[in-house]
Each structure stands twice: as structure tokens, then as C-alpha cells.
Design a protein around this motif. Sequence first.
Motif, PDB file in Angstrom:
ATOM      1  N   ILE A  86       0.865  -1.377  -0.154  1.00 43.91           N
ATOM      2  CA  ILE A  86       0.000  -0.242  -0.096  1.00 43.91           C
ATOM      3  C   ILE A  86       0.978   1.305  -0.037  1.00 43.91           C
ATOM      4  N   ALA A  87       1.944   1.278   0.831  1.00 40.10           N
ATOM      5  CA  ALA A  87       2.906   2.384   0.871  1.00 40.10           C
ATOM      6  C   ALA A  87       3.647   2.532  -0.727  1.00 40.10           C
ATOM      7  N   GLU A  88       4.013   1.444  -1.193  1.00 39.90           N
ATOM      8  CA  GLU A  88       4.396   1.645  -2.341  1.00 39.90           C
ATOM      9  C   GLU A  88       3.746   2.264  -3.714  1.00 39.90           C
ATOM     10  N   PHE A  89       2.456   1.620  -3.535  1.00 39.47           N
ATOM     11  CA  PHE A  89       1.237   2.315  -4.399  1.00 39.47           C
ATOM     12  C   PHE A  89       1.277   3.756  -4.084  1.00 39.47           C
ATOM     13  N   ASN A  90       1.212   4.232  -2.822  1.00 38.63           N
ATOM     14  CA  ASN A  90       1.098   5.609  -2.547  1.00 38.63           C
ATOM     15  C   ASN A  90       2.301   6.215  -3.146  1.00 38.63           C
ATOM     16  N   LYS A  91       3.515   5.765  -2.899  1.00 38.49           N
ATOM     17  CA  LYS A  91       4.516   6.356  -3.383  1.00 38.49           C
ATOM     18  C   LYS A  91       4.515   6.639  -5.047  1.00 38.49           C
ATOM     19  N   HIS A  92       3.793   6.130  -5.651  1.00 38.32           N
ATOM     20  CA  HIS A  92       3.420   6.045  -7.117  1.00 38.32           C
ATOM     21  C   HIS A  92       2.170   6.628  -7.509  1.00 38.32           C
ATOM     22  N   ALA A  93       1.373   6.918  -6.508  1.00 39.96           N
ATOM     23  CA  ALA A  93       0.170   7.470  -6.780  1.00 39.96           C
ATOM     24  C   ALA A  93       0.014   8.758  -7.888  1.00 39.96           C
ATOM     25  N   GLU A  94       1.015   9.458  -7.804  1.00 36.89           N
ATOM     26  CA  GLU A  94       1.060  10.585  -8.975  1.00 36.89           C
ATOM     27  C   GLU A  94       1.331   9.953 -10.308  1.00 36.89           C
ATOM     28  N   ASP A  95       2.262   8.936 -10.333  1.00 37.40           N
ATOM     29  CA  ASP A  95       2.390   8.205 -11.515  1.00 37.40           C
ATOM     30  C   ASP A  95       1.399   7.646 -12.327  1.00 37.40           C
ATOM     31  N   PHE A  96       0.240   7.151 -11.302  1.00 39.41           N
ATOM     32  CA  PHE A  96      -0.735   6.622 -11.877  1.00 39.41           C
ATOM     33  C   PHE A  96      -1.608   7.789 -12.327  1.00 39.41           C
ATOM     34  N   ALA A  97      -1.682   8.676 -11.678  1.00 39.54           N
ATOM     35  CA  ALA A  97      -2.486  10.043 -11.957  1.00 39.54           C
ATOM     36  C   ALA A  97      -2.175  10.720 -13.192  1.00 39.54           C
ATOM     37  N   ASP A  98      -0.778  10.626 -13.525  1.00 38.49           N
ATOM     38  CA  ASP A  98      -0.228  11.150 -14.779  1.00 38.49           C
ATOM     39  C   ASP A  98      -0.651  10.138 -15.831  1.00 38.49           C
ATOM     40  N   ARG A  99      -0.876   9.252 -15.651  1.00 36.68           N
ATOM     41  CA  ARG A  99      -1.269   8.166 -16.717  1.00 36.68           C
ATOM     42  C   ARG A  99      -2.802   8.182 -16.950  1.00 36.68           C
ATOM     43  N   ASP A 100      -3.563   9.136 -16.147  1.00 41.32           N
ATOM     44  CA  ASP A 100      -5.107   9.116 -16.327  1.00 41.32           C
ATOM     45  C   ASP A 100      -5.610   8.061 -15.932  1.00 41.32           C
ATOM     46  N   ALA A 101      -5.172   7.487 -14.610  1.00 39.62           N
ATOM     47  CA  ALA A 101      -5.520   6.060 -13.947  1.00 39.62           C
ATOM     48  C   ALA A 101      -6.031   6.453 -12.558  1.00 39.62           C
ATOM     49  N   ILE A 102      -7.101   5.990 -12.239  1.00 42.91           N
ATOM     50  CA  ILE A 102      -7.848   6.204 -10.915  1.00 42.91           C
ATOM     51  C   ILE A 102      -7.311   4.964 -10.243  1.00 42.91           C
ATOM     52  N   LEU A 103      -6.442   5.371  -8.908  1.00 37.53           N
ATOM     53  CA  LEU A 103      -5.909   4.081  -8.150  1.00 37.53           C
ATOM     54  C   LEU A 103      -6.884   3.853  -6.978  1.00 37.53           C
ATOM     55  N   ILE A 104      -7.382   2.539  -6.880  1.00 43.11           N
ATOM     56  CA  ILE A 104      -8.115   2.217  -5.670  1.00 43.11           C
ATOM     57  C   ILE A 104      -7.699   0.992  -5.073  1.00 43.11           C
ATOM     58  N   GLY A 105      -7.421   1.105  -3.666  1.00 46.76           N
ATOM     59  CA  GLY A 105      -6.923  -0.082  -3.097  1.00 46.76           C
ATOM     60  C   GLY A 105      -8.109  -0.667  -2.258  1.00 46.76           C
ATOM     61  N   ALA A 106      -8.161  -1.852  -2.087  1.00 44.21           N
ATOM     62  CA  ALA A 106      -9.437  -2.645  -1.628  1.00 44.21           C
ATOM     63  C   ALA A 106      -8.953  -3.819  -0.813  1.00 44.21           C
ATOM     64  N   SER A 107      -9.775  -4.213   0.147  1.00 42.47           N
ATOM     65  CA  SER A 107      -9.860  -5.587   1.016  1.00 42.47           C
ATOM     66  C   SER A 107     -11.250  -5.856   1.383  1.00 42.47           C
ATOM     67  N   THR A 108     -11.478  -7.001   1.922  1.00 34.75           N
ATOM     68  CA  THR A 108     -12.850  -7.315   2.548  1.00 34.75           C
ATOM     69  C   THR A 108     -12.781  -6.788   3.890  1.00 34.75           C
ATOM     70  N   ASP A 109     -12.023  -6.186   4.603  1.00 36.49           N
ATOM     71  CA  ASP A 109     -12.245  -5.436   5.642  1.00 36.49           C
ATOM     72  C   ASP A 109     -13.187  -4.119   5.577  1.00 36.49           C
ATOM     73  N   SER A 110     -13.802  -3.838   6.792  1.00 30.94           N
ATOM     74  CA  SER A 110     -14.759  -2.766   6.831  1.00 30.94           C
ATOM     75  C   SER A 110     -14.013  -1.416   6.513  1.00 30.94           C
ATOM     76  N   GLU A 111     -14.919  -0.466   6.370  1.00 28.72           N
ATOM     77  CA  GLU A 111     -14.276   1.007   6.237  1.00 28.72           C
ATOM     78  C   GLU A 111     -13.712   1.459   7.538  1.00 28.72           C
ATOM     79  N   PHE A 112     -14.352   0.838   8.745  1.00 33.72           N
ATOM     80  CA  PHE A 112     -14.171   1.377  10.068  1.00 33.72           C
ATOM     81  C   PHE A 112     -12.521   0.730  10.424  1.00 33.72           C
ATOM     82  N   VAL A 113     -12.291  -0.533   9.987  1.00 36.19           N
ATOM     83  CA  VAL A 113     -11.212  -1.231  10.096  1.00 36.19           C
ATOM     84  C   VAL A 113      -9.922  -0.351   9.521  1.00 36.19           C
TER      85      VAL A 113
END
Length: 185
Positions: A61-88
Motif C-alpha cells: 500500500i505504501a509503495e502504491f502511494n509513493k507512485h500515486a502521482e505516476d498513476f494520476a499522470d497516466r489518467d488512471a484512478i488508483l483504488i486499494g481494496a480488501s474485505t475489511d470494513s471501512e472502520f477497520v
Amino acid sequence: MKNAVLSVGTSFPDFNKKAVVSIEKGKEFEDISLEAVKATGKWMVMFWWPKDFTFVCPTEIAEFNKHAEDFADRDAILIGASTDSEFVHAAWRRDHEDLKGLKFPMLADTSKSLAAELGILEENEKVAYRATFIVDPQGIVRWTSVYDLSVGRNVKEVLRVLDALQTDELCPCNWQKGEATLEVA
């Protein structure tokens, strides 16, 4: 019976899920849907991890975050996901130093329905495998990668594949952005 992993050329399933978008009180949660993502006209990169408050997951997750701008520069929306709740997710973000400043949402698939539709729900523990989906602006899956629970993925490879897909040309093995693509004679 276990679903097969959603493959290239298929439509990404519709979803509307809660996500953590901030740790600021009163602004933590938003709904995210495939419809809203498609309305942006951008690519979507959705990556999944098995469980919050674990060891391999925050490194990814931290590594994806380091590259978040790289994804944005490529017109890509980055979404992380798991089966945990939003509260967790929110508690983990507040608790873990590397997750406090995330630049992308953490989707909560508490019903496990999206993970099941994607075919990435591990049978025994009912958690998601480490899966990554690159989805084009029309909602079609263009790349899928699934790792075992104990192995972290390579974010630079996800970016490389996104670059190659966005050329809409033939890209040879190990192709990198800026290199020549293949010409058909």
C-alpha cells in the motif's frame, strides 16, 4: 464452487462500496462506484490485499502511494481494496505511519461480493488474494495479476503494463515507456 478469476476482455463487475478517503474527522468515508469511475473517462487500477493490520500489505500500500502521482499522470484512478470494513481501514490508516497520507481510497468489500465476483476470494479464510486489475475507461479488464497471500507485488510492473496497454500498440518483452513498439511488416 469457487469462481474463476475475472480475465482479460471481460467487463469489470458493477460495484458501489464504502471507502476510506481521509483520516480527517467527519470526512473519512465516501461511496465509490464503477459508474462514477467510468464517468471520469479514466483507466482504473484496483489492487487488493488480504487483511488490514498485517505485515506484507502495508509495504504494498505504501509503495502504491509513493507512485500515486505516476498513476494520476497516466489518467488512471488508483483504488486499494480488501474485505475489511471501512472502520477497520480508517483505524489502520490512523494507526500506521505509512498509511496516514494515502492519496487513494481504501475500498471496503465487507460483503465479500466484489471479491467473489472477481474470483479472488480465498476459499478458507474468505479474504482476497493479492490481485491487481487494470480496467480501461470503458470498464473492460485489460490486465489481471493474482499473487499468493504471502508474496508482495511489484508496483513498477503494474505501471509498466499500464503504459504498454495505453500505447494500444504491440510491446515486446520487458518494454518500457519511451522505447519503440513493434511494427508489423
